[in-house]
Write a protein that holds these residues in place. Structure first.
Motif, PDB file in Angstrom:
ATOM      1  N   ARG A  81       0.832  -1.215   0.000  1.00 42.37           N
ATOM      2  CA  ARG A  81       0.000   0.000   0.000  1.00 42.37           C
ATOM      3  C   ARG A  81       0.864   1.262   0.000  1.00 42.37           C
ATOM      4  O   ARG A  81       0.546   2.234  -0.687  1.00 42.37           O
ATOM      5  N   ILE A 125      -2.166   6.033   4.356  1.00 44.03           N
ATOM      6  CA  ILE A 125      -2.885   4.935   3.708  1.00 44.03           C
ATOM      7  C   ILE A 125      -4.370   4.995   4.057  1.00 44.03           C
ATOM      8  O   ILE A 125      -5.231   4.841   3.187  1.00 44.03           O
ATOM      9  N   THR A 148      -7.337   5.575   1.415  1.00 46.23           N
ATOM     10  CA  THR A 148      -8.356   4.532   1.272  1.00 46.23           C
ATOM     11  C   THR A 148      -9.758   5.090   1.444  1.00 46.23           C
ATOM     12  O   THR A 148     -10.680   4.712   0.733  1.00 46.23           O
TER      13      THR A 148
END
Length: 164
Positions: free
Chosen positions: A63, A140, A144
């Motif tokens: 990621r 992250i 997301t």
């Protein structure tokens, strides 16, 4: 590329080790006494934890690399402007100065995953790996969720760029 090869070799060695330990745990269970079955089950727990840990770290790295690729495509990766010692190590004062700029940038835009990504790099350059990891996790999470203000405003241990 060198880091990827090192990671893959290390992961392969760990998986081999987990398999070896797991087979020993099964042998202990097959022996059939109360003591060996108990030890066998305990030994089998270790590879399960190890595989879970390896999986979580692999997902984190994938990621983070995806964010780096996206940021690079946008032209937003941090430029290496750090002063280095003759041995090639990063000068601590230089890293601290860059960190302060990144921290201020993140405080101005706490909902922007790009700022958190650059802050994570600055933490790593300042040799503060735990905070670098938390800042990257925050980047992250923001990426997301699409950087929604409601998620960013929920307080967590990583919501403060200063890490205090």
């Amino acid at each position: 590329m060198r880091a990827k090869i090192t990671y893959l070799v290390t992961a392969a060695v760990l998986v081999f080790y987990f398999g070896l330990v797991g087979s020993r745990g099964l042998l202990l269970i097959k022996h059939g006494t109360l003591l060996t079955v108990t030890f066998g089950v305990a030994v089998l727990i270790l590879p399960v934890i190890g595989i879970w840990f390896l999986w979580k770290n692999t997902q984190f790295v994938r990621r983070a690399n995806a964010l780096a690729t996206e940021l690079d495509a946008e032209g937003g990766l941090p430029v290496d402007e750090l002063v280095r010692t003759p041995a090639g190590r990063i000068d601590r004062d230089s890293a601290d100065a860059v960190f302060e700029r990144r921290r201020e940038e993140t405080e101005d835009s706490p909902d922007d995953w790009r700022c958190w990504f650059r802050l994570a790099v600055a933490y790593q350059d300042a040799r503060d790996t735990p905070r670098a990891r938390k800042a990257m996790q925050r980047a992250i999470a923001l990426h997301t969720t699409g950087s929604s203000p409601s998620v960013a405003s929920s307080s967590s241990a990583t919501s403060s760029p200063s890490g205090d």
